[in-house]
Write an enzyme that holds these catalytic residues in place. Structure first.
Site, mmCIF file in Angstrom:
data_model
loop_
_atom_site.group_PDB
_atom_site.id
_atom_site.type_symbol
_atom_site.label_atom_id
_atom_site.label_comp_id
_atom_site.label_asym_id
_atom_site.label_seq_id
_atom_site.Cartn_x
_atom_site.Cartn_y
_atom_site.Cartn_z
ATOM 1 C CG HIS A 191 -13.482 62.134 -33.082
ATOM 2 N ND1 HIS A 191 -13.589 63.000 -34.142
ATOM 3 C CD2 HIS A 191 -14.145 61.008 -33.445
ATOM 4 C CE1 HIS A 191 -14.266 62.395 -35.119
ATOM 5 N NE2 HIS A 191 -14.608 61.186 -34.733
ATOM 6 C CD GLU A 433 -19.039 58.362 -41.478
ATOM 7 O OE1 GLU A 433 -18.964 58.745 -40.325
ATOM 8 O OE2 GLU A 433 -18.046 58.024 -42.153
ATOM 9 C CG ASP A 457 -18.696 62.540 -39.730
ATOM 10 O OD1 ASP A 457 -18.376 63.711 -39.458
ATOM 11 O OD2 ASP A 457 -17.952 61.571 -39.529
ATOM 12 C CB CYS A 504 -21.893 52.922 -35.308
ATOM 13 S SG CYS A 504 -21.185 53.589 -36.820
HETATM 14 C C1 PEP Z 1 -20.241 58.992 -37.160
HETATM 15 O O1 PEP Z 1 -19.822 59.877 -37.902
HETATM 16 O O2 PEP Z 1 -21.424 58.930 -36.772
HETATM 17 C C2 PEP Z 1 -19.328 57.954 -36.660
HETATM 18 C C3 PEP Z 1 -19.768 56.947 -35.958
HETATM 19 O O3 PEP Z 1 -18.010 58.115 -36.925
HETATM 20 P P1 PEP Z 1 -17.068 59.138 -36.090
HETATM 21 O O4 PEP Z 1 -17.867 59.665 -34.933
HETATM 22 O O5 PEP Z 1 -15.874 58.388 -35.644
HETATM 23 O O6 PEP Z 1 -16.765 60.185 -37.105
HETATM 24 MG MG MG Z 2 -17.882 59.652 -38.834
#
Ligand code: PEP
Ligand code: MG
Length: 580
Positions: A191, A433, A457, A504
């Protein structure tokens, strides 16, 4: 000149003086001192240790008086570490043999200590890492004075160099001053990386021991295109990089001209390009880059930066801000995805042995229903200001989706009883995910209004590769044949059910994957604002039959190397050489 190879999370190039941070936000100014100053540094160190011990004794006595000896024992541990002859020996060795400054020796030695505790299997020891950081901070305070580095009021451009940076600290960076970032640890979709990418700051992470090579004030190059960080570059390299920065500037200007043009293939297939945001004001950046909506609002960032979670009103204001910026465009609000590497700052947050497999995401929300409903009420209240969708993260079974919806209906009832306005017909979707969610996709599409593929994920859980661990970073790839087949399966299932399917994860914004995803039938890409123009350029340079052919070819390969090289070659044909 020292060159380190890491993982690029943000593609630009930056050259500036290093600002080396350690122990949270202490600036470690210099590494080396002249030999004649070593005795003085040893004296400073001794004084800092003595002053820390006096402080700890006072704290201990005060706590023991009020709460008893058991509670006060934590300070015995701190004092024990400081009095350990081995620690003293390690520190003095660094000072005498390597001619290090006292502050630098403390930061190196405590980093090694933290790693030792981190690697201990016993969770009790692993929890001691925080104590080790505390002790280090205390020592550094005595060595460097009270003043912390104030990253919000920097007076000149710097490259931030640190062992690690928490996502909450990155989120507050002033990108006009912090022109680059280099860290020792981290993975492509950690993150921290995601926030740096959103901010558009050139960054290379996972550089192993880069902090060891740099002193504050030394020149550093961050080369996000080749995943390199260079300490003390020679004159030749500086010249080469300066001219490359100029050439890249020209390419960026060309991309800017695309902003107002539609994301449409040459044969007229319209594609929706949406933005990913962590904070409400980032919505403006998405609009500026031509986003047609927000495909992912990572609301947990409202929580992880503050000592106490925001209340209903504060959350409502945050959602409303993003919605108002986007006007009548859709804003997809993902409910808080806490846990794993995103923690609340409250003291009762328990470290877990396998946090990515632990109480994270929707699991955490369903365990903390009161907190979850506060968020749902805030989201519902914000719905009257525009067009929102609600998205639940990390759903692995239908029960979770149903329970999350129940919580949403409860929140609606609460608002109804209070006579507060909200929209009832908000689309409710889930993130796919995990392999489990892919396999159950047929079932999910009957109960969800839309789905969004979270490849960050999905890759991690499919390949059993920690997304934030630089040691396994080469294994973390969307080019793995298993991953692309899973993505294909989700897109086809959603198409058959005639519901919206977006993606996403970070690959939505990686030009390398644009042709493949288009060819697999993806029509909604959600990404950091900075990535939108380049992805749009690829979309506008191809036709659907070609993209489908690329996807068919890619699906035929057996190894991720083959897939990656093939996609790279196909993408290069569409972008100028400085772009890929
Ligand atoms: C993902 O897991 O691809 C996602 C968009 O969520 P995050 O990166 O916030 O876990
Ligand atoms: Mg995620």
């Amino acid at each position: 000149m020292e060159i380190s190879k890491g993982i690029s999370v943000s593609p630009g190039i930056a050259i500036a003086e290093a600002l080396v941070l350690d122990a949270e936000d202490y600036r470690i100014p210099t590494r080396y001192v002249p030999a004649e100053e070593v005795p003085h540094e040893i004296e400073l160190l001794d004084r800092a240790i003595s002053a820390s011990l006096v402080e700890l004794k006072e704290k201990r006595d005060r706590l023991a008086k009020n709460y008893g000896n058991d509670t006060a024992a934590i300070f015995d541990f701190h004092a024990g570490v400081l009095q350990d002859p081995k620690l003293k020996k390690d520190l003095e060795e660094l000072l005498v043999e390597k001619l290090c400054s006292a502050a630098y020796a403390v930061s190196r030695t405590f980093l090694a200590l933290q790693r030792r505790f981190n690697n201990m299997r016993d969770p009790v020891f692993a929890q001691r890492v925080r104590d080790i950081q505390d002790i280090e901070k205390r020592l550094l305070r005595h060595l460097l004075g009270e003043e912390r580095e104030d990253l919000e009021h920097l007076t000149k451009s710097v490259i931030l160099v640190a062992h690690d940076l928490p996502p909450s600290l990155c989120a507050g960076l002033d990108k006009t001053k912090v022109v680059g970032v280099a860290t020792d640890v981290g993975g492509l979709t950690s993150h921290t990386a995601i926030v740096l990418r959103s901010l558009g700051i050139p960054a290379v992470i996972g550089l192993s021991d880069f902090t060891r090579n740099v002193s504050g004030g030394e020149l550093v190059v961050v080369d996000g295109r080749r995943s390199l960080a260079i300490a003390n570059p020679d004159l030749d390299s500086i010249r080469r990089y300066e001219s490359e920065i100029q050439r890249l500037g020209v390419f960026t200007v060309e991309l800017e001209e695309l902003k107002s043009l539609p994301a449409e293939t040459l044969d007229g297939q319209a594609i929706q390009l949406l933005g990913n945001i962590e904070f409400p004001h980032e919505a403006q950046g998405c609009l500026d880059q031509g986003a047609e909506g927000i495909g992912l609002f990572r609301t947990e960032y409202l929580f992880i930066g503050s000592p106490t979670p925001p209340d209903e009103n504060e959350q409502y204001e945050a959602y409303k801000t993003a919605i108002k910026i986007m006007g009548d465009r859709t804003v997809t609000i993902r409910t808080m995805d806490l846990g794993a590497d995103k923690y609340l700052k409250t003291s009762d947050w328990e470290p877990e042995r396998n946090p990515f497999l632990g109480l994270r995401s929707i699991r955490y929300c369903l365990r903390n229903l009161d907190m979850f409903k506060v968020q749902l009420r805030a989201i519902l209240r914000s719905s009257v200001h525009g067009n929102i969708r609600i998205m639940f993260p990390l759903i692995i079974n239908l029960m979770e989706l149903r329970q999350a919806k129940m919580a949403l209906y409860d929140a609606m009832e609460d608002l109804e009883e209070m006579g507060v306005e909200f929209k009832r017909d908000i689309p409710v979707g889930i993130m796919v995910e995990t392999p489990a969610a892919v396999i159950l996709c047929k079932e999910f599409v009957r109960e969800a209004d839309f789905i969004s593929i979270g490849t960050n994920d999905l890759i991690q859980y499919t390949l059993a590769v920690d997304r934030s661990n630089e040691k396994v970073a080469p294994l973390f790839t969307a080019s793995h044949p298993a991953v692309i087949r899973l993505i294909k399966q989700v897109i086809s299932t959603a198409a058959k059910a005639d519901i919206d399917c977006g993606l996403c994860g970070e690959i939505a914004g990686e030009p390398l994957y644009t042709l493949l995803l288009l060819g697999l039938g993806l029509q909604q890409f959600s990404m950091p604002a900075v990535d939108i123009p380049e992805v749009k350029q690829i979309i506008r340079s191809t036709r659907m039959p070609h993209a489908r052919k690329v996807a068919r070819e890619a699906l035929r390969f057996e190894t991720d190397r083959q897939v990656h090289n093939y996609l790279r070659d196909e993408t290069r044909k569409l972008l100028p050489p400085e772009a890929v």
